[in-house]
Design an enzyme around this catalytic site. Structure first.
Site, mmCIF file in Angstrom:
data_model
loop_
_atom_site.group_PDB
_atom_site.id
_atom_site.type_symbol
_atom_site.label_atom_id
_atom_site.label_comp_id
_atom_site.label_asym_id
_atom_site.label_seq_id
_atom_site.Cartn_x
_atom_site.Cartn_y
_atom_site.Cartn_z
ATOM 1 N N GLY A 33 0.834 -1.206 0.000
ATOM 2 C CA GLY A 33 0.000 0.000 0.000
ATOM 3 C C GLY A 33 0.863 1.247 0.000
ATOM 4 N NE ARG A 82 -3.085 6.649 -3.847
ATOM 5 C CZ ARG A 82 -3.214 5.455 -4.416
ATOM 6 N NH1 ARG A 82 -3.558 4.404 -3.705
ATOM 7 N NH2 ARG A 82 -3.005 5.273 -5.703
ATOM 8 C CB VAL A 94 -1.812 -7.650 -0.348
ATOM 9 C CG1 VAL A 94 -0.645 -6.716 -0.629
ATOM 10 C CG2 VAL A 94 -3.024 -6.885 0.186
ATOM 11 C CB SER A 143 -6.381 1.399 12.972
ATOM 12 O OG SER A 143 -7.265 2.479 13.188
ATOM 13 C CE1 TYR A 177 -9.030 0.515 8.008
ATOM 14 C CE2 TYR A 177 -9.321 1.404 10.219
ATOM 15 C CZ TYR A 177 -8.591 1.306 9.051
ATOM 16 O OH TYR A 177 -7.402 1.997 8.933
ATOM 17 C CB ALA A 178 -13.242 -1.997 14.538
ATOM 18 C CE LYS A 237 -5.972 -1.026 9.702
ATOM 19 N NZ LYS A 237 -4.780 -1.373 8.894
#
Ligand code: CAA
Length: 253
Positions: free
Chosen positions: A13, A16, A64, A142, A154-155, A158
């Site tokens: 990743g 950027r 990935v 995160s 996402y949680a 992560k």
């Protein structure tokens, strides 16, 4: 006197945002860096910047989450740059939504990039590290791992990466390979700018609110995360493993 070849790092990743910041920093630290992202062309400006500063880098296009693509990409890095002994699993996406509106596809895509991606990349790269009896893996977690409204997918991913980190640390420690995680808070990137746009708040106001919620009263920058990664992959950090460091300016709970 023969000069030693630089150690090789892969940053996923890295076209950027945080990944690009980490790639630049590791190049400054003396690593040859594989700048890996979905689109190879998008990696080229970061590679050009590293080369212009006297470093060595390679643009690698790879999803990935795709097993064959990962195997081929890691092999290509080994052939063209040298055996990768540092891996930074940074590639990530967000598909925020409230649970009752979250599609199965939004769940699966986030799991695939973060968890499957980190698994596939780590499995492919670890053989070079165990052979070298030296290696460093850093996973990007995160503050969202602690819970964040609209980010069930996402949680979970992560938080999952933290368990993944600790388990790899246990398995790979005896080969001289450390595995740690960096958990960023609010970092100024295209991802947070896109979130502000999506929720209809000017980015400046969004950043101001995020800064207010920290003890240090500012938002983070990719360099803040790169600094922590640089420490974890350094020679001197060989006794530091299985750790998660929050680089977040101490946000309010
Ligand atoms: N069933 C039925 N209704 C429900 C419900 C359920 N189970 N749960 C909630 N609702 C209702 C609520 O009551 C509310 O209804 P009202 O408006 O009538 O009160 C409604 O559903 C939800 O309304 P919202 O306007 O609050 O929600 P939304 O769908 O418009 O968006 C959000 C919510 C997804 C959280 C959105 O605000 C968002 O995306 N916010 C940003 C999330 C974020 O912080 N992302 C971080 C990105 S950066 C990053 O991730 C980097 C990093 O590592 C930190």
């Amino acid at each position: 006197m023969t000069q030693q070849a630089p150690r090789v790092a892969i940053v996923t990743g890295a076209a950027r945002g945080i990944g690009a910041g980490v790639a630049r920093r590791l190049a400054q630290d003396g690593f040859a860096v594989a700048v890996l992202d979905l689109d190879e062309d998008a990696c080229k400006p970061v590679v050009a910047e590293i080369e212009a500063a006297g470093g060595k880098a390679l643009a690698v296009g790879c999803n990935v989450a795709d097993e064959q693509a990962v195997e081929a990409a890691v092999e290509r890095v080994a052939t063209e740059l040298g055996p990768p002994v540092v891996l930074v699993n940074n590639a990530g996406i967000i598909r925020d939504n409230m649970l009752f509106k979250m599609s199965t596809d939004d769940w699966d895509s986030v799991m695939n990039v973060h968890l499957r991606g980190s698994f596939l990349m780590s499995r492919a790269a670890q053989k070079y590290m165990t052979e070298a009896r030296w290696g460093r893996i850093v996973n990007l977690s995160s503050t969202s791992a602690l819970g964040n409204r609209g980010q069930a997918n996402y949680a979970a991913a992560k938080a999952g990466l933290q368990g993944f980190t600790k388990t790899l640390a246990i398995e790979l420690g005896k080969f001289g390979v450390t595995v740690n995680a960096v958990a960023p808070g609010f970092i100024e990137t295209e991802m947070t700018a896109a979130t502000a746009a999506r929720v209809g708040v000017p980015f400046e106001d969004f950043k101001k609110a995020a800064a207010e919620a920290t003890a240090v009263k500012r938002t983070g920058r990719p360099e803040d995360i790169a600094h922590a990664v640089s420490f974890f992959v350094s020679e001197g950090a060989g006794f530091v493993t299985g750790q998660v460091i929050y680089v977040a300016g101490m946000p309010k709970a």
